[in-house]
Design a protein around this motif. Structure first.
Motif, mmCIF file in Angstrom:
data_model
loop_
_atom_site.group_PDB
_atom_site.id
_atom_site.type_symbol
_atom_site.label_atom_id
_atom_site.label_comp_id
_atom_site.label_asym_id
_atom_site.label_seq_id
_atom_site.Cartn_x
_atom_site.Cartn_y
_atom_site.Cartn_z
ATOM 1 N N GLY A 23 0.828 -0.806 0.203
ATOM 2 C CA GLY A 23 -0.044 -0.322 -0.476
ATOM 3 C C GLY A 23 1.055 1.372 -0.342
ATOM 4 O O GLY A 23 2.164 1.597 0.495
ATOM 5 N N MET A 24 -0.317 2.475 -0.519
ATOM 6 C CA MET A 24 1.193 3.531 -0.970
ATOM 7 C C MET A 24 2.780 3.361 -1.606
ATOM 8 O O MET A 24 3.180 4.415 -1.358
ATOM 9 N N SER A 25 2.972 1.927 -2.640
ATOM 10 C CA SER A 25 4.160 2.304 -2.925
ATOM 11 C C SER A 25 4.182 3.546 -4.009
ATOM 12 O O SER A 25 4.879 3.735 -4.969
ATOM 13 N N GLY A 26 2.419 3.790 -5.207
ATOM 14 C CA GLY A 26 2.096 4.243 -5.989
ATOM 15 C C GLY A 26 1.476 3.025 -7.158
ATOM 16 O O GLY A 26 1.659 4.294 -8.394
ATOM 17 N N LYS A 27 1.293 2.769 -7.261
ATOM 18 C CA LYS A 27 0.622 2.371 -8.513
ATOM 19 C C LYS A 27 -0.515 2.110 -9.023
ATOM 20 O O LYS A 27 -0.403 3.378 -10.060
ATOM 21 N N PHE A 43 7.591 -0.896 -6.140
ATOM 22 C CA PHE A 43 8.386 -1.033 -4.776
ATOM 23 C C PHE A 43 7.966 1.302 -3.957
ATOM 24 O O PHE A 43 9.129 1.229 -5.516
ATOM 25 N N ASP A 44 7.912 1.035 -3.331
ATOM 26 C CA ASP A 44 8.965 2.651 -2.908
ATOM 27 C C ASP A 44 9.575 2.365 -1.991
ATOM 28 O O ASP A 44 10.013 2.142 -0.945
ATOM 29 N N LEU A 99 11.797 -0.667 4.774
ATOM 30 C CA LEU A 99 11.511 -1.811 6.110
ATOM 31 C C LEU A 99 9.923 -2.485 4.500
ATOM 32 O O LEU A 99 9.600 -3.719 4.772
ATOM 33 N N SER A 100 9.188 -1.683 3.889
ATOM 34 C CA SER A 100 7.833 -1.775 3.009
ATOM 35 C C SER A 100 8.757 -3.326 2.013
ATOM 36 O O SER A 100 8.029 -3.686 1.799
ATOM 37 N N ASN A 150 9.580 2.649 -7.674
ATOM 38 C CA ASN A 150 9.250 4.549 -7.449
ATOM 39 C C ASN A 150 9.500 5.259 -6.604
ATOM 40 O O ASN A 150 10.385 4.899 -5.531
ATOM 41 N N LYS A 151 8.940 6.217 -6.911
ATOM 42 C CA LYS A 151 9.055 7.488 -5.625
ATOM 43 C C LYS A 151 10.427 8.050 -6.107
ATOM 44 O O LYS A 151 10.911 8.101 -4.683
#
Length: 430
Positions: free
Chosen positions: A34-38, A155-156, A161-162, A193-194
């Motif tokens: 979640g929140m990785s930017g997909k 991946f973020d 850790l994510s 990503n990011k």
């Protein structure tokens, strides 16, 4: 974003032949924490493709003046359009304030030139929610994806850790699936990503500012024994923020309160807060990562050297860490409780995380270490082999990734190979 087409020969509007197009389907599934930017990748990709289509439209009518209704009419007459869920064309209106639940489907249709042939590409697929990547990744491969699908694992890069959590699950699932039948696996591409946020939080100036601001908050807690924190929209995202008083007992701050403390510390010092770079989603995800680093490192440090308990600490932590998105969603009652029950709901949230409180005092060295580890995902991602690095906000790397996947699909479609029978996979509820 028009300059994103520079160097991408097959996205050259001049080479498009609209009168002779061959059909091709490219299947795509995006998965990741979640929140990785997909979802943001798909939003930005849609905008890039709209601009690409607009360039083709301008050349086809030989006019520099742009009329949006006329453009959309022109595009749809030729079968070109972009849809995400129920939203057609206006993909950038999709809200990122709430997490993708389960999955959402998308369909982008556009022309593409390869080997002197113009193809009408129908890019179809799913944006899979990231609440629990282990179950989703396993179920996507087992129930949704086939050998003709392309699976992008996002991946973020701003959250070590994510990335570690995702990599560990991917290895486990692929080991099982490969042992069963490697020939049925989808083509898997990895996306870091990011990259812009990663660069931002690796800057020494940012780390020094974060250290000072977080230490100021923690010092205030230690001096007063209790503190008041302005949590972000705890009960209802439509209401203004409210102050919630948190009691510090046994010299420990609970994980939810630690997240909020770090959130307030960062948004007070970072001049980029509220920009696309440090958006609410990015800031909150980063605060969860820093909090997790602090709590995990503290729990592991107290163990005896060589202890096998470190693995169990991580298993227990990630069980709750990746269930929901941070802060606002974590506290949100989602309309299920009455206003009078707010305080009880907050207590339940804190109790759920009680095992992972941060013991005070905490030193500047502890925070420095956590900040360093937070943006250290590059070392982990190297072991995944080749990957695409992207900036989902600016669009950097997204078209390059799409080109590679599209070309691989076209190569496979045009090769004279014997078609194998495919086992039909049913889409089941996760």
């Amino acid at each position: 974003m028009a300059n994103k087409f520079n160097g991408l020969v097959r996205f050259n509007p001049d080479g498009i032949n609209l009168t002779a197009m061959e059909n091709a389907v490219v299947k795509l599934i995006l998965i990741g924490d979640g929140m990785s930017g997909k979802t943001q990748i798909l939003i930005t990709l849609a905008q890039l493709l709209i601009e690409y289509l607009q360039q083709i439209y301008s050349l086809s009518i030989n006019e520099s003046d742009f009329d949006d209704p006329a453009f959309r009419s022109w595009a749809e007459r030729r079968g070109f359009f972009l849809r995400y869920g129920n939203i057609k064309w206006d993909i950038r209106t999709i809200s990122l304030d709430t997490e993708t639940i389960g999955l959402e489907d998308f369909e982008y249709v556009f022309p593409y030139v390869w080997n002197d042939t113009t193809y009408k590409i129908r890019l179809i697929g799913n944006d899979v929610g990231g609440q629990n990547i282990f179950h989703h990744f396993r179920d996507v491969l087992a129930k949704m994806a086939g050998p003709d699908d392309n699976l992008i694992v996002v991946f973020d890069k701003s959250r070590e850790l994510s990335c570690y959590n995702s990599i560990e699950h991917i290895k486990r699932v692929l080991g099982i699936m490969t042992a069963e039948n490697e020939s049925t696996l989808s083509r898997i591409a990895y996306c870091g990503n990011k990259i812009d946020l990663e660069k931002h939080i690796r800057e020494e100036e940012w780390r020094e500012g974060a250290l000072k601001s977080i230490m100021d908050k923690i010092t205030d807690i230690m001096n007063h024994g209790r503190g008041e924190y302005s949590f972000p929209s705890l009960m209802d995202i439509q209401k203004e923020e409210q102050c919630v008083k948190a009691d510090i007992t046994n010299n420990q701050i609970t994980f939810p309160d630690l997240e909020a403390l770090i959130y307030n510390a960062i948004r007070e010092f970072d001049s980029k807060y509220k920009t696309d770079l440090m958006s609410e989603v990015n800031t909150k995800a980063l605060c969860r990562e820093i909090s997790a680093q602090l709590v995990y490192n503290q729990n592991v440090t107290i163990l005896e050297e060589g202890s096998t308990q470190a693995e169990q600490v991580w298993e227990d932590l990630r069980t709750v860490l990746y269930q929901t998105r941070p802060l606002a969603v974590q506290y949100s009652a989602r309309g299920r409780i009455k206003k009078d029950d707010d305080s009880a709901h907050l207590s339940q949230v804190r109790d759920k995380w009680r095992k992972f409180g941060l013991n005070l005092p905490i030193t500047p060295e502890d925070i420095k270490f956590a900040l360093h580890r937070t943006a250290n995902a590059e070392e982990l991602l190297k072991e995944m082999g080749d990957r695409f690095d992207t900036n989902a906000l600016s669009g950097d790397g997204i078209l390059k990734m799409l080109e590679s996947i599209t070309q691989e699909t076209l190569i496979k479609l045009t090769q004279p190979i014997q078609k194998e029978k495919r086992v039909k996979r049913e889409l089941k509820r996760f």
